[in-house]
Enzyme design. Structure first.
Site, PDB file in Angstrom:
ATOM      1  N   GLN A  28       0.831  -1.229  -0.174  1.00  0.00           N
ATOM      2  CA  GLN A  28      -0.019   0.130  -0.039  1.00  0.00           C
ATOM      3  C   GLN A  28       0.861   1.278  -0.285  1.00  0.00           C
ATOM      4  OE1 GLN A  28      -3.296   0.587  -0.247  1.00  0.00           O
ATOM      5  NE2 GLN A  28      -3.614  -1.636  -0.558  1.00  0.00           N
ATOM      6  N   GLN A  86       2.153  -0.928  14.182  1.00  0.00           N
ATOM      7  CA  GLN A  86       1.790   0.448  14.453  1.00  0.00           C
ATOM      8  C   GLN A  86       1.951   1.060  15.574  1.00  0.00           C
ATOM      9  OE1 GLN A  86      -2.136   1.453  12.541  1.00  0.00           O
ATOM     10  NE2 GLN A  86      -1.405   0.262  10.457  1.00  0.00           N
ATOM     11  N   HIS A 107      -6.847   0.968   7.905  1.00  0.00           N
ATOM     12  CA  HIS A 107      -7.472   0.117   8.551  1.00  0.00           C
ATOM     13  C   HIS A 107      -7.497   0.324   9.972  1.00  0.00           C
ATOM     14  CE1 HIS A 107      -9.048  -3.789   9.808  1.00  0.00           C
ATOM     15  NE2 HIS A 107      -8.037  -4.275  10.472  1.00  0.00           N
ATOM     16  N   ASP A 190     -14.151  -6.086   8.191  1.00  0.00           N
ATOM     17  CA  ASP A 190     -12.851  -6.644   7.684  1.00  0.00           C
ATOM     18  C   ASP A 190     -12.464  -7.779   7.970  1.00  0.00           C
ATOM     19  OD1 ASP A 190     -10.650  -5.702   5.543  1.00  0.00           O
ATOM     20  OD2 ASP A 190      -9.579  -6.227   7.564  1.00  0.00           O
TER      21      ASP A 190
END
Length: 330
Positions: A28, A86, A107, A190
Site C-alpha cells: 500500500q 503501528q 484500517h 474486514d
C-alpha cells in the site's frame, strides 16, 4: 443509505500546501506515495534507518526520511505499516504531533481496539482502498481508480471529512467512488470477512474438500485440480459479474449442485459459528487474543504457519504448478 463520493465531491487543493508523510513503502505504501506525488502533493516516505526500501524510494523519485523526521515535517501522517507494528511506530511520531495535524489509517484496528490513543487536538481519519497496492497504482496510471472507504474518527479541525476526500482523490479512488463508513464498521467487517470467507473459511474448505477426496481413494493430483486450481476460474467469474455470471457460465449440472448442495455445506451449524466469530470481533476478544499472541513472540501463530506449509496440498500444488508456465513465479 450509504454515501458515495466522486471527483466532483473532493477538493484536492486542500492538500496543496500540506506535507504528507507515508509511513511504510510496502504494497500500500508505495502506491499511496507515488499516486499522491503524481497528483502534485508534497510527499515524504518515512522508514526506519537501514530499511531495504530506502534506495527504492529514492529511485522512484520520492523524498525519504526516518519515521520521526518525516512525522516532524508532515501535516498528515499516514500509517501504512502492519497493524501490529503501528503502536510501536506511534511512539516515535507522538512527540512530533501538534494541534491540527492528521493521523491517517487504511484500517481501523489500532484505533478501534485502543492500541493507539491519539490526543484530542489532531484529526483522525481513514482512507482504505479496496485493492492491493499494485492494482491501486496501475489503475491510477491508467487514469482510473479503485473504490475506497473513508471514515472520520476524530474531527478536531472541522475539515477531517473534506481532507479524507482530498486524500482519496490524490490516490485516484474518487475516480471510481468512495463510500463513507466508520472505523468500527470497517474494522469489524474486514476482520469478519478475512476469518469467515476470504482467508479462514476458504482455506479450510479447500483443505477439507481435498482431504475428503484423498481419503476416499481419489488421486491427490486430481483432487488438487478440482478443489483448488479451478477455484480461480469461479472466483474470477464472481468478481467480474457476481454470482449470477458464475451460474450463467457454468454447466447446468454444476449450477444444480451449487443450489442444492451448497446449503448443506454452509448449514445452520456453520452460520452459528460465523455468529460466534463475529461476536468475538465485536467484543474485542479476537483483538485481545491476537495482541497477546503477538507480544509473546507469536508461538502459536508460528507453529500453525509451519503446520500449514507442510500440508499435503501444498506439496502437490508445488509439483503441479511446474506444469503451468503461465503462472507468475513468487
Amino acid at each position: 443509505m450509504v454515501n458515495i463520493y466522486y471527483d466532483r465531491d473532493a477538493d484536492l487543493g486542500l492538500l496543496k500546501d500540506k506535507t504528507v508523510a507515508v509511513l511504510g513503502y510496502g504494497s500500500q505504501g508505495h502506491a499511496h506515495a507515488q499516486n499522491l506525488h503524481d497528483s502534485g502533493v508534497n510527499v515524504v516516505v518515512g522508514l526506519y534507518e537501514g530499511s531495504k526500501c530506502w534506495q527504492r524510494v529514492l529511485d522512484d523519485g520520492l523524498a525519504v526520511a526516518t519515521v520521526p523526521e518525516a512525522a516532524a515535517r508532515a501535516d498528515l501522517i499516514v500509517f501504512l505499516v502492519p497493524d501490529m507494528v503501528q503502536p510501536q511506530v506511534y511512539t516515535q511520531i507522538k512527540p512530533h504531533l501538534r494541534p491540527g495535524k492528521a493521523l491517517v489509517f487504511a484500517h481501523g484496528f489500532n484505533i478501534l481496539y485502543g492500541q493507539i490513543k491519539p490526543p484530542a487536538d489532531v484529526d483522525v481519519f481513514m482512507v482504505a482502498p479496496k485493492s492491493p497496492g499494485h492494482l491501486l497504482r496501475r489503475m491510477y496510471q491508467e487514469n482510473k481508480g479503485v473504490p475506497a472507504l473513508i471514515a472520520v474518527e476524530q474531527d478536531y479541525s472541522g475539515k477531517a471529512r473534506a481532507m479524507a476526500l482530498a486524500y482519496a482523490c490524490g490516490i485516484g479512488s474518487t475516480r471510481a467512488g468512495v463510500l463513507e463508513t466508520t472505523f468500527q464498521e470497517e474494522t469489524e467487517s474486514d476482520l469478519f470477512g478475512e476469518q469467515v470467507i476470504l482467508c479462514g473459511g476458504i482455506t479450510a474448505l479447500i483443505k477439507a474438500s481435498y482431504e475428503t477426496l484423498v481419503e476416499a481413494g481419489y488421486e491427490p493430483h486430481v483432487a488438487y485440480f478440482e478443489c483448488l486450481n479451478e477455484l480461480k476460474l469461479i472466483v474470477d467469474l464472481i468478481y467480474e459479474g457476481g454470482l449470477s455470471l458464475m451460474r450463467y457460465s457454468v454447466s447446468d449440472t454444476a449450477e444444480y449442485g451449487d443450489l442444492t448442495r451448497g446449503p448443506r455445506i454452509i448449514n445452520e451449524q456453520v452460520r452459528e459459528e460465523m455468529r460466534k466469530i463475529l461476536k468475538e470481533i465485536q467484543t474485542g476478544a479476537f483483538a485481545k487474543e491476537w495482541i497477546l499472541e503477538y507480544k509473546a513472540d507469536a508461538p502459536l501463530f508460528n507453529a500453525l504457519r509451519r503446520r500449514e506449509r507442510e500440508h499435503p496440498i501444498e506439496k502437490i500444488g508445488a509439483e503441479l504448478r511446474q506444469m503451468m508456465p503461465w503462472l507468475k513465479k513468487s
